[in-house]
Design an enzyme around this catalytic site. Structure first.
Site, short mmCIF file in Angstrom:
data_model
loop_
_atom_site.label_atom_id
_atom_site.label_comp_id
_atom_site.label_asym_id
_atom_site.label_seq_id
_atom_site.Cartn_x
_atom_site.Cartn_y
_atom_site.Cartn_z
N THR A 1 -12.41 22.28 50.07
CA THR A 1 -11.93 21.82 50.10
C THR A 1 -11.72 20.46 51.00
O THR A 1 -12.19 19.03 50.33
CB THR A 1 -10.79 21.53 49.07
OG1 THR A 1 -10.77 23.05 48.58
CG2 THR A 1 -10.76 20.34 48.52
N GLY B 1 -4.89 20.62 52.36
CA GLY B 1 -5.07 21.83 51.96
C GLY B 1 -6.62 23.33 52.27
O GLY B 1 -6.16 23.33 53.47
N GLU C 1 -1.62 14.22 62.63
CA GLU C 1 -0.59 13.51 61.70
C GLU C 1 0.84 14.02 62.65
O GLU C 1 0.76 14.38 63.77
CB GLU C 1 -0.18 15.14 60.25
CG GLU C 1 -1.24 14.79 59.30
CD GLU C 1 -0.67 15.16 58.18
OE1 GLU C 1 -0.52 16.71 58.42
OE2 GLU C 1 -0.93 14.58 56.55
N CYS D 1 0.80 26.91 55.91
CA CYS D 1 -0.31 26.99 56.68
C CYS D 1 -0.35 27.72 57.63
O CYS D 1 -1.16 27.71 58.91
CB CYS D 1 -0.66 25.99 56.72
SG CYS D 1 -0.04 24.73 57.14
N ASN E 1 2.09 23.93 48.34
CA ASN E 1 3.53 24.91 48.84
C ASN E 1 4.38 24.49 49.24
O ASN E 1 5.39 24.98 49.43
CB ASN E 1 1.81 26.16 50.55
CG ASN E 1 1.77 24.63 51.52
OD1 ASN E 1 1.69 23.94 51.36
ND2 ASN E 1 2.12 24.98 52.82
N GLU F 1 -5.94 18.44 57.28
CA GLU F 1 -5.14 19.81 57.62
C GLU F 1 -5.26 20.64 57.02
O GLU F 1 -4.86 20.79 55.89
CB GLU F 1 -3.40 19.32 57.47
CG GLU F 1 -3.38 17.37 58.99
CD GLU F 1 -4.01 17.61 60.00
OE1 GLU F 1 -3.80 18.78 60.33
OE2 GLU F 1 -3.76 16.37 60.57
N THR G 1 -9.60 25.06 52.77
CA THR G 1 -10.92 24.46 54.30
C THR G 1 -12.27 24.50 53.02
O THR G 1 -12.91 22.94 53.81
CB THR G 1 -11.31 25.31 55.29
OG1 THR G 1 -9.67 26.24 56.42
CG2 THR G 1 -12.13 25.05 56.33
P1 NDP Z 1 -6.79 23.21 47.74
O1 NDP Z 1 -7.85 22.36 48.64
O2 NDP Z 1 -7.28 23.71 46.40
O3 NDP Z 1 -6.08 21.77 46.78
C1 NDP Z 1 -5.54 20.72 48.34
C2 NDP Z 1 -4.61 19.65 47.42
O4 NDP Z 1 -6.16 18.47 46.62
C3 NDP Z 1 -4.01 19.93 46.33
O5 NDP Z 1 -3.86 18.24 45.44
C4 NDP Z 1 -5.31 19.51 44.92
O6 NDP Z 1 -5.64 19.69 43.73
C5 NDP Z 1 -6.70 18.62 45.84
N1 NDP Z 1 -7.81 19.16 45.48
C6 NDP Z 1 -8.62 20.22 44.75
N2 NDP Z 1 -9.84 19.97 45.61
C7 NDP Z 1 -10.12 18.89 45.60
C8 NDP Z 1 -11.66 17.78 45.70
N3 NDP Z 1 -12.58 18.42 45.61
N4 NDP Z 1 -11.87 16.51 46.12
C9 NDP Z 1 -9.92 16.47 46.32
N5 NDP Z 1 -9.04 17.20 45.97
C10 NDP Z 1 -8.93 17.92 45.51
O7 NDP Z 1 -5.65 23.51 48.43
P2 NDP Z 1 -4.28 24.45 47.80
O8 NDP Z 1 -3.48 23.55 47.28
O9 NDP Z 1 -4.87 25.94 47.46
O10 NDP Z 1 -3.78 24.53 49.42
C11 NDP Z 1 -3.59 25.94 49.72
C12 NDP Z 1 -4.21 25.53 51.43
O11 NDP Z 1 -3.79 24.58 51.57
C13 NDP Z 1 -4.06 26.88 52.05
O12 NDP Z 1 -5.08 26.82 52.41
C14 NDP Z 1 -3.08 26.64 53.19
O13 NDP Z 1 -3.12 26.80 54.68
C15 NDP Z 1 -3.57 24.61 53.17
N6 NDP Z 1 -2.97 24.22 54.22
C16 NDP Z 1 -2.65 23.84 55.61
C17 NDP Z 1 -1.11 22.78 55.64
C18 NDP Z 1 -2.16 22.17 57.14
O14 NDP Z 1 -1.42 21.30 57.71
N7 NDP Z 1 -2.66 22.92 57.78
C19 NDP Z 1 -0.89 22.95 55.28
C20 NDP Z 1 -0.37 23.25 54.27
C21 NDP Z 1 -1.27 23.64 53.59
P3 NDP Z 1 -5.35 20.55 42.49
O15 NDP Z 1 -4.16 21.06 43.09
O16 NDP Z 1 -5.19 20.27 41.28
O17 NDP Z 1 -6.68 21.00 43.06
#
Ligand code: NDP
Length: 481
Positions: free
Chosen positions: A231, A227, A457, A283, A151, A249, A229
């Site tokens: 994951t 990413g 962070e 997020c 994002n 996060e 929750t």
């Molecule tokens: P994901 O959890 O799907 O992915 C986040 C990252 O993790 C990506 O690089 C993804 O790779 C990777 N990933 C996916 N599965 C695994 C795994 N099993 N082991 C290790 N890495 C993995 O989230 P999104 O990319 O869909 O992002 C959206 C989410 O992020 C929302 O829930 C949002 O709220 C949260 N977010 C939180 C923030 C915060 O600071 N609290 C800020 C911004 C977003 P790939 O994309 O290649 O699958």
């Protein structure tokens, strides 16, 4: 920008070990942006081997020298801001104005901020009078994994990489498969800035493959993850047996609490921003708008009016304020929530239908008439969809706000100072903004409670996470010895 991006390992770009590539698509057009390396465990091992080789000297490099390199990376991003902004917009479908004014400047600021932090992060000493002196060494953790979402791709990736490097670690980073390009380009900037080979590797590919491999690798001592929750929970359980440090996060379902005594015009403007910036794919976006009963009808009418003037359009047009969602499947997920709201008795006040055409465009959508248990009030949608709920008293507002599995950020809109303090103290979130949203001071702790994650962070919190404290106790010994 139709090209191929390889992994950045050992200071150079290396083809994917298995010869596999995936397609990176522009969600606004469906067009191919780039072919990108799909990493496997062999690529990771190359990155780990080069990090091991680099760690000895990088961890002993003076803070001033590390700061110089980090500062130059920040400057390098500024010099190539337009190129990076374009890449971010093509990858994600976000407005170019947003990439130019938010994503890339903030990524540069992250590097410059932690350049300064590298030189100012000092040890503590505690004297036991007449007996001993204790001091705390803050040593780098070693090789750390940084995994970021799509994002705010470079913004969030640099928020991890910069403190990790500032603290003397070597980093293996993985961007999302949906937004790989700016992370790939960062390798060039790091080389120009003089970052030694192996200190940072950028591995492209799928979360389920290379993401998981990074999490599991025994030489990766800490994971900084942003990413979803689910994951995050998976990472927590996989790293627990090895007692790795984790900073997670995660998602949010952030309440925006509007009292009748707010500065109304400012509040209205800001709610539009906090609900729909980056198409709601931040997020921190407010997705539950809680409004004091006496201004509920007025505010919902004004918000609908503002939202219907926000038209998703070509992200490359500098006048565009709202672009595309990240992908067609994500749009389907967002729309699924709107459909569910309809079936649960919600009223769709505006939006609620995708825009015609090939791109993943979804309009600002406001829904009311849902109770706190409805899916749209409980689950993170991560799109331009917000609900409205009325409240009668401060107590009820607080109860509704805290009625969530998540606890990332809340916003309060009131001119009553005492109420602002009372509410801020009682809200179950890691961040509370009063009469503002997304105003960030990089020194402050950033993160959430409950299902929004663990760890913080920002500022010294990040420097602490990326270091291991070691207490050294020196006995003064007898005076005449
Ligand atoms: P994901 O959890 O799907 O992915 C986040 C990252 O993790 C990506 O690089 C993804 O790779 C990777 N990933 C996916 N599965 C695994 C795994 N099993 N082991 C290790 N890495 C993995 O989230 P999104 O990319 O869909 O992002 C959206 C989410 O992020 C929302 O829930 C949002 O709220 C949260 N977010 C939180 C923030 C915060 O600071 N609290 C800020 C911004 C977003 P790939 O994309 O290649 O699958």
């Amino acid at each position: 920008m139709d090209m191929r991006w390889e992994n950045f390992i050992g200071g150079g770009y290396r083809p994917a070990s298995r010869g596999l590539y995936f397609e990176d698509l522009n969600p606004a057009t469906g067009n191919l942006v780039a072919q990108v390396a799909r990493s496997g465990s062999e690529d990771l091992q190359w990155a780990i081997d080069s990090a091991k080789e680099a760690f000895g000297s990088w961890s002993k490099t003076s803070p001033e020298a590390r700061a110089g390199i980090l500062y130059r990376i920040g400057e390098g991003l500024v010099l190539r801001e337009e190129e990076f902004a374009l890449a971010e917009t093509l990858d994600t479908g976000k407005p170019i104005a947003f990439s130019r004014s938010v994503d890339i400047p903030r990524a540069a600021a992250n590097f410059r901020f932690f350049a300064a932090a590298a030189t100012q992060f000092a040890s503590e000493a505690h004297e036991m009078p007449g007996r001993a002196i204790n001091y705390t060494l803050r040593q780098p953790v070693g090789i750390v994994g940084c995994i970021a979402p799509w994002n705010l791709p470079l913004y969030l990736m640099s928020w991890k990489i910069a403190p990790a490097l500032a603290a003397g670690n070597c980093v293996v980073a993985k961007p999302s498969e949906f937004s790989p390009v700016t992370a790939a380009m960062l390798g060039e900037v790091c080389n120009e800035a003089g970052l030694p080979p192996g200190v940072l590797s950028i591995l492209q590919g799928f979360g389920s493959e290379i993401g998981e491999a990074i999490v599991d690798h025994p030489d990766v001592k800490a994971i900084s993850f942003t990413g979803g929750t689910q994951t995050g929970a998976r990472i927590a359980s996989r790293t627990a047996p090895a007692f790795k440090k984790i900073s997670l996060e995660l998602g949010g379902k952030n309440p925006c609490i509007v009292f009748a005594d707010c500065d109304y015009p400012r509040t209205l403007r800001e709610i539009e921003r906090l609900a729909f910036s980056n198409s709601g794919q931040i997020c921190l976006c407010g997705s539950r708008i809680l409004v004091e009963q006496s201004i509920y009808e007025r505010l919902s009418a004004d918000l609908v009016n503002a939202a219907t003037q926000l038209h998703p359009a070509d992200p490359l047009d500098p006048a565009t304020r709202m672009g595309a969602l990240i992908s067609e499947p994500h749009l389907q997920k967002v729309h699924g929530y709107v459909e569910q709201a309809r079936s649960e008795g919600g009223r769709i006040l505006c939006g609620g239908q995708r825009l015609p055409g090939a791109g993943a465009f979804y309009p600002p959508t406001l829904i009311d008439g849902l109770g706190p248990e409805a899916a749209c009030n409980r689950e993170e949608i991560f799109g331009p969809v917000a609900t409205l709920q009325p409240f009668a008293t401060e107590e009820e507002a607080l109860e509704l706000a805290n009625h969530s599995a998540y606890g990332l950020a809340a916003t309060l809109w009131t001119e009553n100072l005492s109420r602002a303090h009372r509410m801020a103290s009682a809200l179950q979130t890691g961040i509370v903004w009063v009469n503002t949203w997304l105003l960030r001071d990089l020194r402050t702790p950033f993160g959430g409670v409950k299902h929004s994650g663990t760890g913080r962070e920002g500022g010294w919190e990040a420097m602490r996470f990326f270091t291991e404290p070691k207490n050294v106790c020196i006995n003064f010994g007898p005076r005449n010895a």
